[in-house]
Scaffold this motif. Structure first.
Motif, short mmCIF file in Angstrom:
data_model
loop_
_atom_site.label_atom_id
_atom_site.label_comp_id
_atom_site.label_asym_id
_atom_site.label_seq_id
_atom_site.Cartn_x
_atom_site.Cartn_y
_atom_site.Cartn_z
N ALA A 221 0.84 -1.20 0.00
CA ALA A 221 0.00 0.00 0.00
C ALA A 221 0.87 1.24 0.00
O ALA A 221 1.96 1.26 0.59
N ILE A 222 0.38 2.27 -0.69
CA ILE A 222 1.06 3.56 -0.70
C ILE A 222 0.04 4.66 -0.43
O ILE A 222 -1.16 4.46 -0.60
N HIS A 223 0.53 5.81 0.01
CA HIS A 223 -0.34 6.98 0.13
C HIS A 223 0.04 7.98 -0.95
O HIS A 223 1.19 8.01 -1.42
N LEU A 224 -0.92 8.79 -1.35
CA LEU A 224 -0.71 9.76 -2.43
C LEU A 224 -0.94 11.18 -1.93
O LEU A 224 -1.52 12.01 -2.64
N GLY A 225 -0.48 11.44 -0.73
CA GLY A 225 -0.62 12.78 -0.18
C GLY A 225 -2.01 13.05 0.35
O GLY A 225 -2.82 12.13 0.52
N GLU A 226 -2.29 14.33 0.62
CA GLU A 226 -3.54 14.70 1.28
C GLU A 226 -4.35 15.68 0.44
O GLU A 226 -3.84 16.32 -0.49
N ARG A 227 -5.63 15.76 0.82
CA ARG A 227 -6.52 16.80 0.31
C ARG A 227 -7.12 17.54 1.51
O ARG A 227 -7.46 16.92 2.52
N ASP A 228 -7.23 18.82 1.41
CA ASP A 228 -7.85 19.64 2.45
C ASP A 228 -9.28 19.93 2.03
O ASP A 228 -9.53 20.57 1.00
N CYS A 229 -10.24 19.43 2.79
CA CYS A 229 -11.67 19.54 2.45
C CYS A 229 -12.42 20.34 3.51
O CYS A 229 -13.55 20.03 3.87
N THR A 258 1.87 6.59 8.38
CA THR A 258 1.04 5.95 9.41
C THR A 258 -0.16 5.26 8.77
O THR A 258 -0.50 4.12 9.09
N VAL A 259 -0.81 5.97 7.85
CA VAL A 259 -1.99 5.43 7.18
C VAL A 259 -1.60 4.29 6.24
O VAL A 259 -2.25 3.23 6.22
N ALA A 260 -0.55 4.46 5.46
CA ALA A 260 -0.13 3.42 4.51
C ALA A 260 0.26 2.15 5.25
O ALA A 260 -0.06 1.03 4.81
N LYS A 261 0.93 2.30 6.38
CA LYS A 261 1.31 1.14 7.18
C LYS A 261 0.06 0.38 7.65
O LYS A 261 0.01 -0.86 7.63
N ALA A 262 -0.95 1.12 8.08
CA ALA A 262 -2.20 0.49 8.52
C ALA A 262 -2.87 -0.25 7.37
O ALA A 262 -3.40 -1.36 7.54
#
Length: 449
Positions: A221-229, A258-262
């Motif tokens: 799993a990978i993360h692709l950064g964040e979005r501010d909503c 942290t999220v990708a690890k989960a």
């Protein structure tokens, strides 16, 4: 790879999925209600099947009709888009029972994250920071009061089985709690068939920040950064941007990993979004959406990754498109949700579009299924389209958005374009200095604090 995908949705997301399928060389089947017979995705699909009358329960939520459409056309996979059946674990299981692929997460993960109480417990177990609150459902009795006092007022009462602002009430004092619990439970029962509610600490001026994830279902799993909503009205997102104006690279990398690890530990499959409230440098998990998000184009613009295409590839057994170290965030992107609504009262404004001119130019994208002469039906959500812009910097992005908003024409119905034209010129928005309550304060004529 799949041979033929049935798109179990409508509007701009159905057209977005269709485009990804065409670029992968996959045949498409559009389903539609009688109200959507002239929809753009119906016109462009290889085949189309009418699945019922206008009400969603008789068409887009009609599982037997969707299964029949798969059988008639020979589709071997179903893409649910967002909304409708996209987070329905039972639907995913029914498709599997009929030897059809569900383009989305595993049913167990949809079910787990669909229950907000269990999702919070799971997040905590996986090392994701959570908002202080009750460990499970509460009832309007002394136990709820004891928990609320321990958390500290104000507290937020939330439906365990839903979202979108329904079944959500704030209790500012002890005197408010009983009514908030009862009202939220009644709303939750009506909207979701489940009256369970739980308590969370109500943060005063948080940002709403979400992390986009992509998992292969096998432990990668990978993360692709964040979005501010954070610009929201009645808990509904109105404007999304990425990266967030308040995060630096170190904070982004820390919460992202942290999220990708989960997700790796869960062996999560496909796209997903882990959502947080962010205040005073701390992240607090609120929920996970196990589907493609409305605002996914923001991430596509700053990473160059086609999320829908990768969602399809991974569902077919493909690998992740890259390693985490190869993910690069470039520039800035903002999305405005242009709705068929009065820009002041937000009253729905269905009807025929008499004139339509989408903006263009470098860094401007429109995700919409409307055209001149198209009739916005009164039966579904009021989204006309999403205006997404990209620039090398946030300043360039804002100037490009201002130009694109002024250029866009949608006549014959009321839209929220005037609101966005005002927002893009507000000093607080230009400075990125806003929070999840800012827009409602602004719309109420108050000075946002």
């Amino acid at each position: 790879m799949f041979d033929k995908i049935l798109i179990a949705n409508r509007g701009e997301i159905a057209l977005r999925i269709l485009r990804a399928c065409k670029e992968l060389g996959i045949l498409t089947v559009a389903v539609h209600s009688t109200a959507d017979a002239d929809a753009m995705h119906v016109r462009l699909a290889d085949e189309s099947v009418c699945v019922g009358p206008p009400p969603s329960k008789d068409s887009y939520l009609n599982v037997p009709a969707l299964l029949a459409a798969c059988e008639i056309t020979g589709a071997d996979a179903v893409h649910p888009g967002y909304g409708f059946l996209s987070e329905n674990a039972r639907f995913a299981e029914i498709l599997a029972d009929h030897n059809l692929h569900f383009i989305g997460p595993k049913a167990e993960h949809i079910r787990l994250m669909g229950d907000k109480i269990e999702a919070k417990k799971t997040a905590k177990r996986l090392g994701i920071p959570v908002v202080p609150g009750s460990d499970g459902a509460v009832m309007p009795d002394q136990d709820a009061m004891a928990i609320a006092k321990a958390i500290g007022f104000p507290v937020l009462v939330k439906a365990a089985a839903g979202g979108g602002g329904r079944g959500m009430k704030v209790a500012h004092t002890e005197a408010d709690l009983a009514l908030a619990l009862t009202t939220a439970a009644n709303e939750a029962k009506s909207a979701f068939g489940d009256a369970s509610v739980y308590l969370e600490k109500y943060l005063q001026k948080p940002r709403h920040i979400e992390i986009q994830v992509l998992g292969d279902g096998r432990g990668g799993a990978i993360h692709l950064g964040e979005r501010d909503c954070s610009l929201q009205r009645r808990h509904q997102k109105v404007w999304e941007e990425g990266p967030s104006p308040v995060l630096d690279a170190a904070s982004r990398a820390k919460i992202g990993e942290t999220v990708a690890k989960a997700m790796r530990e869960m062996k999560y499959l496909g796209v997903g979004t882990v959502e947080f409230l962010y205040e005073d440098g701390e992240f607090y998990f609120i929920e996970m959406n196990t589907r493609i998000q409305v605002e996914h184009p923001v991430t596509e613009m700053i990473t160059g990754i086609d999320l829908v295409l990768e969602q399809i590839r991974i569902a077919a057994g493909g690998d992740l498109p890259m390693q985490q170290s190869e993910v690069a965030i470039t520039g800035h992107s903002i999305e405005c949700r242009v709705n068929a609504e009065n820009p002041v009262s937000f009253r729905p404004s269905p009807g025929r579009i008499q004139q339509y001119h989408p903006p263009g130019g470098l860094g401007v994208r429109i995700d919409s299924a409307v055209y001149q002469g198209y009739v916005i039906p009164p039966y579904y959500d009021s989204l006309v389209g999403k205006l997404i812009v990209h620039g090398k910097t946030r300043v360039e992005c804002l100037m490009r958005l201002r130009r694109a908003l002024d250029e866009m024409v949608v006549d014959g119905i009321e839209t929220t374009l005037p609101l966005f034209r005002a927002l893009v010129r507000e000093p607080a928005i230009i400075d990125g200095d806003y929070h999840i309550h800012w827009l409602e304060q602004y719309l109420a004529g108050q000075q946002p604090g």
